[in-house]
Scaffold this motif. Structure first.
Motif, PDB file in Angstrom:
ATOM      1  N   VAL A 121       0.622  -1.143  -0.050  1.00  0.00           N
ATOM      2  CA  VAL A 121       0.169   0.132   0.078  1.00  0.00           C
ATOM      3  C   VAL A 121       0.782   1.208   0.099  1.00  0.00           C
ATOM      4  CG1 VAL A 121      -1.726  -1.153   1.173  1.00  0.00           C
ATOM      5  CG2 VAL A 121      -0.070   0.361   2.466  1.00  0.00           C
ATOM      6  N   LEU A 122       0.271   2.290  -0.455  1.00  0.00           N
ATOM      7  CA  LEU A 122       0.904   3.677  -0.357  1.00  0.00           C
ATOM      8  C   LEU A 122      -0.079   4.665  -0.363  1.00  0.00           C
ATOM      9  CD1 LEU A 122       0.811   4.959  -3.496  1.00  0.00           C
ATOM     10  CD2 LEU A 122       2.638   3.546  -3.835  1.00  0.00           C
ATOM     11  N   LEU A 123       0.560   5.937   0.040  1.00  0.00           N
ATOM     12  CA  LEU A 123      -0.073   7.093  -0.249  1.00  0.00           C
ATOM     13  C   LEU A 123       0.400   7.969  -1.138  1.00  0.00           C
ATOM     14  CD1 LEU A 123      -2.575   9.023   0.916  1.00  0.00           C
ATOM     15  CD2 LEU A 123      -0.825   9.909   2.703  1.00  0.00           C
ATOM     16  N   GLY A 124      -0.104   8.433  -2.285  1.00  0.00           N
ATOM     17  CA  GLY A 124       0.233   8.891  -3.346  1.00  0.00           C
ATOM     18  C   GLY A 124      -0.658   9.314  -4.302  1.00  0.00           C
ATOM     19  N   ASP A 125      -0.196   9.913  -5.371  1.00  0.00           N
ATOM     20  CA  ASP A 125      -1.052  10.411  -6.563  1.00  0.00           C
ATOM     21  C   ASP A 125      -1.320   9.344  -7.570  1.00  0.00           C
ATOM     22  OD1 ASP A 125      -2.088  11.774  -8.702  1.00  0.00           O
ATOM     23  OD2 ASP A 125      -0.271  12.942  -8.936  1.00  0.00           O
ATOM     24  N   PRO A 126      -2.565   8.993  -7.589  1.00  0.00           N
ATOM     25  CA  PRO A 126      -3.045   7.995  -8.430  1.00  0.00           C
ATOM     26  C   PRO A 126      -2.637   7.994 -10.020  1.00  0.00           C
ATOM     27  CG  PRO A 126      -4.998   8.820  -7.069  1.00  0.00           C
ATOM     28  CD  PRO A 126      -3.691   9.790  -6.642  1.00  0.00           C
ATOM     29  N   ALA A 127      -2.627   9.434 -10.250  1.00  0.00           N
ATOM     30  CA  ALA A 127      -1.926   9.490 -11.950  1.00  0.00           C
ATOM     31  C   ALA A 127      -0.478   8.969 -11.986  1.00  0.00           C
ATOM     32  CB  ALA A 127      -2.223  11.025 -12.238  1.00  0.00           C
ATOM     33  N   TYR A 128       0.172   9.065 -11.025  1.00  0.00           N
ATOM     34  CA  TYR A 128       1.544   8.521 -11.068  1.00  0.00           C
ATOM     35  C   TYR A 128       1.484   6.988 -10.842  1.00  0.00           C
ATOM     36  CZ  TYR A 128       6.414   7.829 -10.312  1.00  0.00           C
ATOM     37  OH  TYR A 128       7.943   7.256 -10.540  1.00  0.00           O
ATOM     38  N   TYR A 129       0.950   6.696  -9.682  1.00  0.00           N
ATOM     39  CA  TYR A 129       1.214   5.183  -9.374  1.00  0.00           C
ATOM     40  C   TYR A 129       0.257   4.277  -9.932  1.00  0.00           C
ATOM     41  CZ  TYR A 129       4.322   7.167  -5.720  1.00  0.00           C
ATOM     42  OH  TYR A 129       5.362   7.468  -4.999  1.00  0.00           O
ATOM     43  N   SER A 130      -0.696   4.509 -10.716  1.00  0.00           N
ATOM     44  CA  SER A 130      -1.591   3.779 -11.354  1.00  0.00           C
ATOM     45  C   SER A 130      -0.751   3.052 -12.570  1.00  0.00           C
ATOM     46  CB  SER A 130      -2.949   4.506 -12.011  1.00  0.00           C
ATOM     47  OG  SER A 130      -2.415   5.419 -13.031  1.00  0.00           O
ATOM     48  N   ARG A 131       0.089   3.636 -12.978  1.00  0.00           N
ATOM     49  CA  ARG A 131       0.999   3.066 -13.924  1.00  0.00           C
ATOM     50  C   ARG A 131       1.844   1.766 -13.372  1.00  0.00           C
ATOM     51  NH1 ARG A 131       5.287   7.750 -15.109  1.00  0.00           N
ATOM     52  NH2 ARG A 131       3.488   9.010 -14.051  1.00  0.00           N
ATOM     53  N   PHE A 132       2.114   1.576 -12.138  1.00  0.00           N
ATOM     54  CA  PHE A 132       2.366   0.345 -11.678  1.00  0.00           C
ATOM     55  C   PHE A 132       1.498  -0.515 -11.148  1.00  0.00           C
ATOM     56  CE2 PHE A 132       5.392   4.119 -10.672  1.00  0.00           C
ATOM     57  CZ  PHE A 132       6.384   3.676 -11.861  1.00  0.00           C
ATOM     58  N   GLY A 133       0.452  -0.517 -11.339  1.00  0.00           N
ATOM     59  CA  GLY A 133      -0.479  -1.268 -11.018  1.00  0.00           C
ATOM     60  C   GLY A 133      -1.350  -1.146  -9.520  1.00  0.00           C
ATOM     61  N   PHE A 134      -1.172   0.171  -9.179  1.00  0.00           N
ATOM     62  CA  PHE A 134      -1.831   0.445  -7.999  1.00  0.00           C
ATOM     63  C   PHE A 134      -3.146   1.083  -8.311  1.00  0.00           C
ATOM     64  CE2 PHE A 134       2.574   0.585  -6.430  1.00  0.00           C
ATOM     65  CZ  PHE A 134       2.154   0.228  -4.934  1.00  0.00           C
ATOM     66  N   VAL A 135      -4.024   0.691  -7.366  1.00  0.00           N
ATOM     67  CA  VAL A 135      -5.569   0.966  -7.467  1.00  0.00           C
ATOM     68  C   VAL A 135      -5.970   1.659  -6.200  1.00  0.00           C
ATOM     69  CG1 VAL A 135      -6.111  -0.775  -9.299  1.00  0.00           C
ATOM     70  CG2 VAL A 135      -6.595  -1.361  -6.894  1.00  0.00           C
ATOM     71  N   PRO A 136      -7.165   2.414  -6.225  1.00  0.00           N
ATOM     72  CA  PRO A 136      -7.559   3.062  -4.860  1.00  0.00           C
ATOM     73  C   PRO A 136      -7.844   1.827  -4.216  1.00  0.00           C
ATOM     74  CG  PRO A 136      -8.626   3.992  -6.571  1.00  0.00           C
ATOM     75  CD  PRO A 136      -7.996   2.878  -7.346  1.00  0.00           C
ATOM     76  N   ALA A 137      -7.499   1.500  -2.833  1.00  0.00           N
ATOM     77  CA  ALA A 137      -7.237   0.624  -1.877  1.00  0.00           C
ATOM     78  C   ALA A 137      -8.800   0.189  -1.367  1.00  0.00           C
ATOM     79  CB  ALA A 137      -6.560   0.833  -0.486  1.00  0.00           C
ATOM     80  N   ARG A 138      -9.708   0.919  -1.396  1.00  0.00           N
ATOM     81  CA  ARG A 138     -11.169   0.955  -1.105  1.00  0.00           C
ATOM     82  C   ARG A 138     -11.871  -0.023  -1.980  1.00  0.00           C
ATOM     83  NH1 ARG A 138     -13.630   3.490  -4.829  1.00  0.00           N
ATOM     84  NH2 ARG A 138     -13.175   5.376  -5.531  1.00  0.00           N
ATOM     85  N   THR A 139     -11.253  -0.090  -3.170  1.00  0.00           N
ATOM     86  CA  THR A 139     -11.999  -1.009  -4.212  1.00  0.00           C
ATOM     87  C   THR A 139     -11.758  -2.427  -3.912  1.00  0.00           C
ATOM     88  OG1 THR A 139      -9.893  -0.824  -5.861  1.00  0.00           O
ATOM     89  CG2 THR A 139     -11.585   0.793  -6.056  1.00  0.00           C
ATOM     90  N   LEU A 140     -10.665  -2.856  -3.037  1.00  0.00           N
ATOM     91  CA  LEU A 140     -10.371  -4.124  -2.761  1.00  0.00           C
ATOM     92  C   LEU A 140     -10.443  -4.354  -1.145  1.00  0.00           C
ATOM     93  CD1 LEU A 140      -6.761  -4.616  -4.610  1.00  0.00           C
ATOM     94  CD2 LEU A 140      -9.343  -5.530  -5.333  1.00  0.00           C
ATOM     95  N   GLY A 141     -11.273  -3.499  -0.760  1.00  0.00           N
ATOM     96  CA  GLY A 141     -11.778  -3.625   0.763  1.00  0.00           C
ATOM     97  C   GLY A 141     -10.455  -3.309   1.791  1.00  0.00           C
ATOM     98  N   VAL A 142      -9.755  -2.348   1.306  1.00  0.00           N
ATOM     99  CA  VAL A 142      -8.493  -2.188   2.138  1.00  0.00           C
ATOM    100  C   VAL A 142      -8.946  -0.727   2.577  1.00  0.00           C
ATOM    101  CG1 VAL A 142      -6.130  -1.655   2.464  1.00  0.00           C
ATOM    102  CG2 VAL A 142      -6.783  -3.574   1.099  1.00  0.00           C
ATOM    103  N   ALA A 143      -9.030  -0.638   3.918  1.00  0.00           N
ATOM    104  CA  ALA A 143      -9.374   0.678   4.516  1.00  0.00           C
ATOM    105  C   ALA A 143      -8.030   1.795   4.874  1.00  0.00           C
ATOM    106  CB  ALA A 143     -10.308   0.702   5.624  1.00  0.00           C
ATOM    107  N   ALA A 144      -7.896   2.829   4.742  1.00  0.00           N
ATOM    108  CA  ALA A 144      -6.908   3.535   4.933  1.00  0.00           C
ATOM    109  C   ALA A 144      -6.712   3.920   6.636  1.00  0.00           C
ATOM    110  CB  ALA A 144      -6.992   5.088   4.415  1.00  0.00           C
ATOM    111  N   PRO A 145      -5.628   4.176   7.146  1.00  0.00           N
ATOM    112  CA  PRO A 145      -5.578   4.734   8.458  1.00  0.00           C
ATOM    113  C   PRO A 145      -6.183   6.023   8.711  1.00  0.00           C
ATOM    114  CG  PRO A 145      -3.416   4.070   7.723  1.00  0.00           C
ATOM    115  CD  PRO A 145      -4.394   3.962   6.500  1.00  0.00           C
ATOM    116  N   ASP A 146      -6.645   6.821   7.586  1.00  0.00           N
ATOM    117  CA  ASP A 146      -7.301   8.068   7.470  1.00  0.00           C
ATOM    118  C   ASP A 146      -8.247   8.022   6.725  1.00  0.00           C
ATOM    119  OD1 ASP A 146      -8.556  10.703   7.262  1.00  0.00           O
ATOM    120  OD2 ASP A 146      -6.340  11.575   8.033  1.00  0.00           O
ATOM    121  N   GLU A 147      -9.466   7.956   6.540  1.00  0.00           N
ATOM    122  CA  GLU A 147     -10.475   8.012   5.470  1.00  0.00           C
ATOM    123  C   GLU A 147     -10.334   9.175   4.512  1.00  0.00           C
ATOM    124  OE1 GLU A 147     -14.533   6.903   6.966  1.00  0.00           O
ATOM    125  OE2 GLU A 147     -13.817   5.315   8.034  1.00  0.00           O
ATOM    126  N   ALA A 148      -9.986  10.018   5.133  1.00  0.00           N
ATOM    127  CA  ALA A 148      -9.770  11.471   4.173  1.00  0.00           C
ATOM    128  C   ALA A 148      -8.894  11.165   3.325  1.00  0.00           C
ATOM    129  CB  ALA A 148      -9.552  12.827   5.212  1.00  0.00           C
TER     130      ALA A 148
END
Length: 177
Positions: A121-148
């Protein structure tokens, strides 16, 4: 350019690259000491001293004799099970947008996969990290330490992923920022 594991002689150069990479960046962590380096530079030092440090996943980019980038993954948990948190990823300002960050990302993800890790997991810009296969964590049921954090909190599954879900908790030093 060579990507390799961090060595003890690299520690000060890693701090310098991390401080330079995050200095003046809008969303960087504030300095821990007034007038000091951005919080990310101190975070790497704290992480290195923490039980969540994974030496095999602290990688540097070296060009000739110059250390030009660093990435680290540390042990976190997802619903009490082992998982990895990535960051910081740092590249010398004069080498940004030249492939150093991409080389580090591909290397650390490959190394994590080879170690049998389930996800990163990471906290970062989706426009950059999506190229490495990262997706919004919530789409896989992974909750962030901070929902904001919303879609900026992302996950990349690896070969050992078995559908883990729940709340992610970073290594303890992240809570100090």
């Amino acid at each position: 350019m060579l990507i390799r594991r961090e060595q003890p002689a690299d520690i000060e150069a890693i701090r310098e690259v991390t401080a330079a990479a995050f200095r003046g960046v809008e969303h960087s962590a504030p300095p821990v000491e007034p007038g000091g380096d951005p919080g990310e530079a101190t975070l790497v030092t704290w992480l290195r001293a923490d039980g969540g440090w994974v030496p095999e996943l602290s990688l540097v980019a070296v060009d000739g004799d110059a250390l030009v980038g660093h990435v680290v993954c540390t042990r976190g948990t997802l619903d009490g099970r082992p998982a990895l948190g990535l960051g910081p990823l740092s590249v010398s300002p004069d080498r940004q947008r030249a492939g150093v960050g991409s080389a580090l990302m591909h290397s650390v993800l490959g190394a994590a996969d080879a170690l049998g890790e389930p996800l990163v997991v990471l906290l970062g810009d989706p426009a950059y990290y999506s190229r490495f296969g990262f997706v919004p964590a919530r789409t896989l049921g992974v909750a962030a330490p901070d929902e904001a954090w919303g879609d900026y909190f992302q996950v990349r599954t690896l070969s050992a992923y078995d559908g883990q879900r729940g709340r992610f908790i970073y290594a303890a030093p992240f809570d100090r920022l």
